[in-house]
Design a protein around this motif. Structure first.
Motif, PDB file in Angstrom:
ATOM      1  N   GLY A  20       0.818  -1.204   0.000  1.00 55.57           N
ATOM      2  CA  GLY A  20       0.000   0.000   0.000  1.00 55.57           C
ATOM      3  C   GLY A  20       0.845   1.244   0.000  1.00 55.57           C
ATOM      4  N   ASP A  21       0.349   2.312   0.680  1.00 57.32           N
ATOM      5  CA  ASP A  21       1.042   3.583   0.714  1.00 57.32           C
ATOM      6  C   ASP A  21       2.424   3.417   1.331  1.00 57.32           C
ATOM      7  OD1 ASP A  21      -1.106   4.797  -0.413  1.00 57.32           O
ATOM      8  OD2 ASP A  21      -1.964   5.486   1.483  1.00 57.32           O
ATOM      9  N   THR A  22       3.370   4.183   0.806  1.00 60.52           N
ATOM     10  CA  THR A  22       4.740   4.076   1.296  1.00 60.52           C
ATOM     11  C   THR A  22       5.195   5.402   1.894  1.00 60.52           C
ATOM     12  OG1 THR A  22       5.597   4.660  -0.902  1.00 60.52           O
ATOM     13  CG2 THR A  22       5.327   2.306  -0.397  1.00 60.52           C
ATOM     14  N   THR A  24       7.175   8.764   2.558  1.00 56.62           N
ATOM     15  CA  THR A  24       7.723   9.828   1.721  1.00 56.62           C
ATOM     16  C   THR A  24       8.475  10.827   2.594  1.00 56.62           C
ATOM     17  OG1 THR A  24       5.784  11.275   1.892  1.00 56.62           O
ATOM     18  CG2 THR A  24       5.777   9.615   0.134  1.00 56.62           C
ATOM     19  N   GLY A  27       6.032  13.553   3.743  1.00 53.40           N
ATOM     20  CA  GLY A  27       5.172  13.078   4.814  1.00 53.40           C
ATOM     21  C   GLY A  27       5.891  13.046   6.151  1.00 53.40           C
ATOM     22  N   ARG A 208      10.998   2.395   0.109  1.00 53.68           N
ATOM     23  CA  ARG A 208       9.539   2.334   0.039  1.00 53.68           C
ATOM     24  C   ARG A 208       8.966   1.654   1.275  1.00 53.68           C
ATOM     25  NH1 ARG A 208       7.426   3.702  -4.611  1.00 53.68           N
ATOM     26  NH2 ARG A 208       5.533   2.449  -4.280  1.00 53.68           N
ATOM     27  N   LYS A 211       3.844   3.391   5.240  1.00 50.37           N
ATOM     28  CA  LYS A 211       3.449   4.766   5.532  1.00 50.37           C
ATOM     29  C   LYS A 211       3.560   5.109   7.011  1.00 50.37           C
ATOM     30  CE  LYS A 211       1.665   8.627   3.779  1.00 50.37           C
ATOM     31  NZ  LYS A 211       2.371   9.410   2.732  1.00 50.37           N
ATOM     32  N   GLU A 214       6.562   6.909   8.664  1.00 51.77           N
ATOM     33  CA  GLU A 214       6.771   8.353   8.654  1.00 51.77           C
ATOM     34  C   GLU A 214       6.685   8.888  10.077  1.00 51.77           C
ATOM     35  OE1 GLU A 214       4.974   9.502   4.224  1.00 51.77           O
ATOM     36  OE2 GLU A 214       3.836   9.953   6.039  1.00 51.77           O
TER      37      GLU A 214
END
Length: 241
Positions: A20-22, A24, A27, A208, A211, A214
């Motif tokens: 899914g979202d990774t 950044t 972020g 990657r 999320k 972060e």
């Protein structure tokens, strides 16, 4: 490859098994700012209570001990970072706010100086890192990690001596040339840990990572910033004396 920051171990971004979202860079920066607002809010509240003549020692102790407990939970349960990182920042604010208020009453202007120096150091190091003027090599990493661990051992020894004897580590709290020199060295090592943290977060983004990391990266960076701010306060206090 690892960060000098003890909460950012080198296996954090490996084998996460998440989809899914990774993670950044933007972020992580945004979440670091959110944590800073949490810390600033409770720090200002504690300062206000002190300015009203109230006893803030209990508040500082609860904040300091609570922040340590929550930090350990965050380290061992990384997925909880979106919840525990803001709690850590808020609790740390009680301790930082109390320390800052007390020192400001003794040495007017010291807090704004320490805060300005902390953010200036971070800004300069971030620029030097982004421009690749400072390169994180294996030897650089080893030097900073070794020095950080040595400082931790000295602080632990000083804590034990204070708890059970009337002794302290020689020169650690001295206002003389050697004592100030020791503080300058510790400030430098704390600052260099920021460089390792920048590098570590960048590697997480490149890998990657999930999320939620972060929040964990922001938490680790906040730990270093708090340490740097406290050490700069200590240095300025010695100079003022």
């Amino acid at each position: 490859m690892r960060s000098g920051n003890p909460v950012l171990k080198n296996d954090i971004f490996q084998n996460t098994g998440e989809q899914g979202d990774t993670m950044t860079l933007g972020g992580t920066v945004g979440k670091t700012f959110v944590l800073f607002l949490f810390l600033l809010g409770t720090a200002v509240y504690t300062w206000y209570r002190f300015s009203q003549g109230e006893d803030i020692i209990a508040m500082m102790m609860i904040g300091g001990i609570g922040a340590l407990v929550v930090a350990l939970i965050t380290v061992f349960v990384k997925k909880a970072a979106p919840i525990t990182a803001p709690i850590y920042a808020a609790l740390e604010g009680f301790a930082i706010g109390g320390i800052s208020a007390i020192l400001e009453s003794q040495f007017p202007g010291i807090v704004i100086q320490a805060a300005a120096l902390t953010f200036s150091v971070m800004g300069v190091l971030l620029f030097l890192y982004a421009a690749r003027i400072i390169k994180v090599t294996k030897n650089f990493r080893l030097m900073v990690v070794s020095a950080t661990l040595a400082i931790f051992v000295v602080y632990l020894l000083d804590f034990v001596l204070n708890m059970f004897t009337t002794m302290t580590v020689p020169y650690l709290h001295s206002n003389g040339v050697i004592g100030i020199g020791i503080s300058v060295f510790i400030v430098a090592i704390a600052a260099l840990n920021l460089v390792l943290d920048f590098d570590f977060i960048e590697r997480g983004v490149d890998a990657r990572a999930p999320k939620y990391l972060e929040w964990y990266g922001a938490f680790g960076l906040m730990v270093t910033l708090v340490w740097l701010y406290i050490e700069i306060l200590r240095l300025l206090q010695k100079i003022r004396r």
